[in-house]
Design a protein around this motif. Structure first.
Motif, PDB file in Angstrom:
ATOM      1  N   GLU A  31      10.267 -26.158  27.574  1.00  0.00           N
ATOM      2  CA  GLU A  31      11.500 -25.595  27.020  1.00  0.00           C
ATOM      3  C   GLU A  31      12.597 -25.561  28.072  1.00  0.00           C
ATOM      4  OE1 GLU A  31      11.377 -22.121  24.628  1.00  0.00           O
ATOM      5  OE2 GLU A  31       9.590 -22.782  23.531  1.00  0.00           O
ATOM      6  N   GLU A  32      12.235 -25.219  29.300  1.00  0.00           N
ATOM      7  CA  GLU A  32      13.210 -25.233  30.393  1.00  0.00           C
ATOM      8  C   GLU A  32      13.744 -26.650  30.621  1.00  0.00           C
ATOM      9  OE1 GLU A  32      11.418 -23.530  33.902  1.00  0.00           O
ATOM     10  OE2 GLU A  32      10.847 -21.717  32.800  1.00  0.00           O
ATOM     11  N   MET A  33      12.847 -27.631  30.519  1.00  0.00           N
ATOM     12  CA  MET A  33      13.241 -29.027  30.735  1.00  0.00           C
ATOM     13  C   MET A  33      14.241 -29.470  29.659  1.00  0.00           C
ATOM     14  SD  MET A  33      12.729 -31.547  32.855  1.00  0.00           S
ATOM     15  CE  MET A  33      11.176 -31.219  33.659  1.00  0.00           C
ATOM     16  N   VAL A  34      14.013 -29.078  28.415  1.00  0.00           N
ATOM     17  CA  VAL A  34      14.947 -29.421  27.336  1.00  0.00           C
ATOM     18  C   VAL A  34      16.308 -28.796  27.610  1.00  0.00           C
ATOM     19  CG1 VAL A  34      15.464 -29.110  24.871  1.00  0.00           C
ATOM     20  CG2 VAL A  34      13.173 -29.757  25.576  1.00  0.00           C
ATOM     21  N   GLY A  35      16.320 -27.560  28.060  1.00  0.00           N
ATOM     22  CA  GLY A  35      17.579 -26.891  28.383  1.00  0.00           C
ATOM     23  C   GLY A  35      18.339 -27.617  29.478  1.00  0.00           C
ATOM     24  N   ARG A  36      17.630 -28.017  30.535  1.00  0.00           N
ATOM     25  CA  ARG A  36      18.262 -28.754  31.631  1.00  0.00           C
ATOM     26  C   ARG A  36      18.768 -30.109  31.153  1.00  0.00           C
ATOM     27  NH1 ARG A  36      14.673 -29.982  35.585  1.00  0.00           N
ATOM     28  NH2 ARG A  36      16.340 -31.137  36.542  1.00  0.00           N
ATOM     29  N   ALA A  37      17.958 -30.784  30.336  1.00  0.00           N
ATOM     30  CA  ALA A  37      18.364 -32.102  29.814  1.00  0.00           C
ATOM     31  C   ALA A  37      19.622 -31.966  28.965  1.00  0.00           C
ATOM     32  CB  ALA A  37      17.225 -32.718  28.998  1.00  0.00           C
ATOM     33  N   ASN A  38      19.700 -30.920  28.158  1.00  0.00           N
ATOM     34  CA  ASN A  38      20.892 -30.707  27.333  1.00  0.00           C
ATOM     35  C   ASN A  38      22.125 -30.476  28.194  1.00  0.00           C
ATOM     36  OD1 ASN A  38      19.854 -31.086  24.749  1.00  0.00           O
ATOM     37  ND2 ASN A  38      19.147 -28.982  24.611  1.00  0.00           N
TER      38      ASN A  38
ATOM     39  N   ASN B 167      19.672 -41.319  33.130  1.00  0.00           N
ATOM     40  CA  ASN B 167      18.494 -41.394  34.000  1.00  0.00           C
ATOM     41  C   ASN B 167      18.860 -41.122  35.455  1.00  0.00           C
ATOM     42  OD1 ASN B 167      16.486 -41.869  32.087  1.00  0.00           O
ATOM     43  ND2 ASN B 167      16.825 -44.064  32.112  1.00  0.00           N
ATOM     44  N   LYS B 168      20.039 -41.573  35.884  1.00  0.00           N
ATOM     45  CA  LYS B 168      20.491 -41.300  37.255  1.00  0.00           C
ATOM     46  C   LYS B 168      20.774 -39.815  37.444  1.00  0.00           C
ATOM     47  CE  LYS B 168      22.574 -45.778  38.306  1.00  0.00           C
ATOM     48  NZ  LYS B 168      23.842 -46.505  38.490  1.00  0.00           N
ATOM     49  N   MET B 169      21.402 -39.195  36.442  1.00  0.00           N
ATOM     50  CA  MET B 169      21.741 -37.775  36.530  1.00  0.00           C
ATOM     51  C   MET B 169      20.504 -36.894  36.431  1.00  0.00           C
ATOM     52  SD  MET B 169      25.085 -37.529  34.054  1.00  0.00           S
ATOM     53  CE  MET B 169      25.408 -35.795  34.331  1.00  0.00           C
ATOM     54  N   PHE B 170      19.630 -37.237  35.525  1.00  0.00           N
ATOM     55  CA  PHE B 170      18.464 -36.414  35.213  1.00  0.00           C
ATOM     56  C   PHE B 170      17.247 -37.026  35.890  1.00  0.00           C
ATOM     57  CE2 PHE B 170      15.191 -34.598  32.378  1.00  0.00           C
ATOM     58  CZ  PHE B 170      15.570 -33.276  32.455  1.00  0.00           C
ATOM     59  N   ASN B 171      17.083 -36.749  37.143  1.00  0.00           N
ATOM     60  CA  ASN B 171      16.084 -37.404  37.975  1.00  0.00           C
ATOM     61  C   ASN B 171      14.732 -36.701  37.856  1.00  0.00           C
ATOM     62  OD1 ASN B 171      15.022 -39.168  39.798  1.00  0.00           O
ATOM     63  ND2 ASN B 171      15.919 -38.187  41.582  1.00  0.00           N
ATOM     64  N   GLU B 172      14.088 -36.815  36.702  1.00  0.00           N
ATOM     65  CA  GLU B 172      12.834 -36.105  36.450  1.00  0.00           C
ATOM     66  C   GLU B 172      11.686 -37.027  36.052  1.00  0.00           C
ATOM     67  OE1 GLU B 172      11.900 -33.028  36.843  1.00  0.00           O
ATOM     68  OE2 GLU B 172      13.830 -32.169  37.382  1.00  0.00           O
ATOM     69  N   ASP B 173      11.850 -38.330  36.192  1.00  0.00           N
ATOM     70  CA  ASP B 173      10.816 -39.281  35.794  1.00  0.00           C
ATOM     71  C   ASP B 173      10.447 -39.114  34.321  1.00  0.00           C
ATOM     72  OD1 ASP B 173       8.999 -41.389  36.136  1.00  0.00           O
ATOM     73  OD2 ASP B 173       7.358 -40.003  36.578  1.00  0.00           O
ATOM     74  N   LEU B 174      11.453 -38.816  33.508  1.00  0.00           N
ATOM     75  CA  LEU B 174      11.280 -38.704  32.060  1.00  0.00           C
ATOM     76  C   LEU B 174      12.386 -39.510  31.396  1.00  0.00           C
ATOM     77  CD1 LEU B 174      10.673 -34.878  31.595  1.00  0.00           C
ATOM     78  CD2 LEU B 174       8.948 -36.681  31.408  1.00  0.00           C
TER      79      LEU B 174
ATOM     80  N   GLY C 179      23.148 -33.725  29.555  1.00  0.00           N
ATOM     81  CA  GLY C 179      23.726 -34.514  28.463  1.00  0.00           C
ATOM     82  C   GLY C 179      25.167 -34.126  28.178  1.00  0.00           C
ATOM     83  N   ILE C 180      25.458 -32.840  28.237  1.00  0.00           N
ATOM     84  CA  ILE C 180      26.823 -32.358  28.023  1.00  0.00           C
ATOM     85  C   ILE C 180      27.743 -32.900  29.122  1.00  0.00           C
ATOM     86  CG2 ILE C 180      28.286 -30.290  28.105  1.00  0.00           C
ATOM     87  CD1 ILE C 180      25.914 -28.828  26.648  1.00  0.00           C
ATOM     88  N   ALA C 181      27.259 -32.837  30.369  1.00  0.00           N
ATOM     89  CA  ALA C 181      28.056 -33.343  31.490  1.00  0.00           C
ATOM     90  C   ALA C 181      28.311 -34.841  31.355  1.00  0.00           C
ATOM     91  CB  ALA C 181      27.341 -33.039  32.811  1.00  0.00           C
ATOM     92  N   LEU C 182      27.294 -35.592  30.941  1.00  0.00           N
ATOM     93  CA  LEU C 182      27.437 -37.039  30.766  1.00  0.00           C
ATOM     94  C   LEU C 182      28.413 -37.357  29.640  1.00  0.00           C
ATOM     95  CD1 LEU C 182      26.684 -39.951  31.403  1.00  0.00           C
ATOM     96  CD2 LEU C 182      24.665 -39.674  29.944  1.00  0.00           C
ATOM     97  N   ARG C 183      28.302 -36.622  28.547  1.00  0.00           N
ATOM     98  CA  ARG C 183      29.205 -36.848  27.413  1.00  0.00           C
ATOM     99  C   ARG C 183      30.658 -36.610  27.831  1.00  0.00           C
ATOM    100  NH1 ARG C 183      27.281 -33.315  23.291  1.00  0.00           N
ATOM    101  NH2 ARG C 183      28.675 -31.760  24.096  1.00  0.00           N
ATOM    102  N   LYS C 184      30.888 -35.523  28.583  1.00  0.00           N
ATOM    103  CA  LYS C 184      32.248 -35.243  29.063  1.00  0.00           C
ATOM    104  C   LYS C 184      32.747 -36.376  29.943  1.00  0.00           C
ATOM    105  CE  LYS C 184      32.152 -30.219  28.924  1.00  0.00           C
ATOM    106  NZ  LYS C 184      32.074 -28.987  29.715  1.00  0.00           N
ATOM    107  N   LYS C 185      31.887 -36.814  30.874  1.00  0.00           N
ATOM    108  CA  LYS C 185      32.266 -37.888  31.804  1.00  0.00           C
ATOM    109  C   LYS C 185      32.592 -39.178  31.043  1.00  0.00           C
ATOM    110  CE  LYS C 185      30.325 -40.619  35.555  1.00  0.00           C
ATOM    111  NZ  LYS C 185      29.102 -40.945  36.263  1.00  0.00           N
TER     112      LYS C 185
END
Length: 146
Positions: free
Chosen positions: A106-113, A32-39, A116-122
């Motif tokens: 669809e763009e939002m899903v791409g950005r979220a993914n 939620n901190k990384m993906f600041n989109e109110d979703l 998510g990849i960056a968070l998983r790596k971290k």
């Protein structure tokens, strides 16, 4: 030397559940901190379902994602309001409503993914390769139906 349960700290299922919840909650907070989109994660799961499966009835989405119909209705309201999803009516039966994804969704899903990849790596970079493989095997084993 064989070690019995009496000489070890008593293990309970509640400690395991609590530890798993802490990891999950931490992941959600960080995402939620990384993906600041109110979703929330559930919004993205709905969009991802629509992206993969195309237009779907809300009741079917709720069932597949393990959500209650009222929860799905609430999620859908926000997605429609943000122009990430649209409501569509069935041409042969106007009473049947579908939820569909927009290009913006669809763009939002791409950005979220990507986030998510960056968070998983971290998160998982603190584990060794062996520990990551072990964790994957454990989760695969626990997620198999009995």
């Amino acid at each position: 030397m064989k070690v019995g349960m009496n000489s070890m700290k008593e293990w309970t299922i509640f400690e395991t559940i609590h530890s798993m919840d802490k990891v999950t909650n931490n992941l959600v907070i960080q995402w939620n901190k990384m993906f600041n989109e109110d979703l929330g994660v559930s919004h993205i799961l709905v969009l991802a379902h629509l992206k993969v499966h195309g237009k779907s009835r809300p009741s079917d989405i709720a069932k597949i994602l393990g959500l209650t119909p009222p929860t799905l209705t609430h999620l859908a309201e926000k997605l429609v309001k943000k122009d990430l999803a649209v409501r569509l009516t069935d041409e042969s039966d106007r009473r049947i409503i579908y939820l569909g994804i927009t290009d913006k969704g669809e763009e939002m899903v791409g950005r979220a993914n990507q986030e998510g990849i960056a968070l998983r790596k971290k998160m998982f970079e603190q584990l060794t390769d062996e520990e990551r493989e072990q964790l994957l095997r454990i989760y695969e084993k626990l997620s198999k139906p009995e």
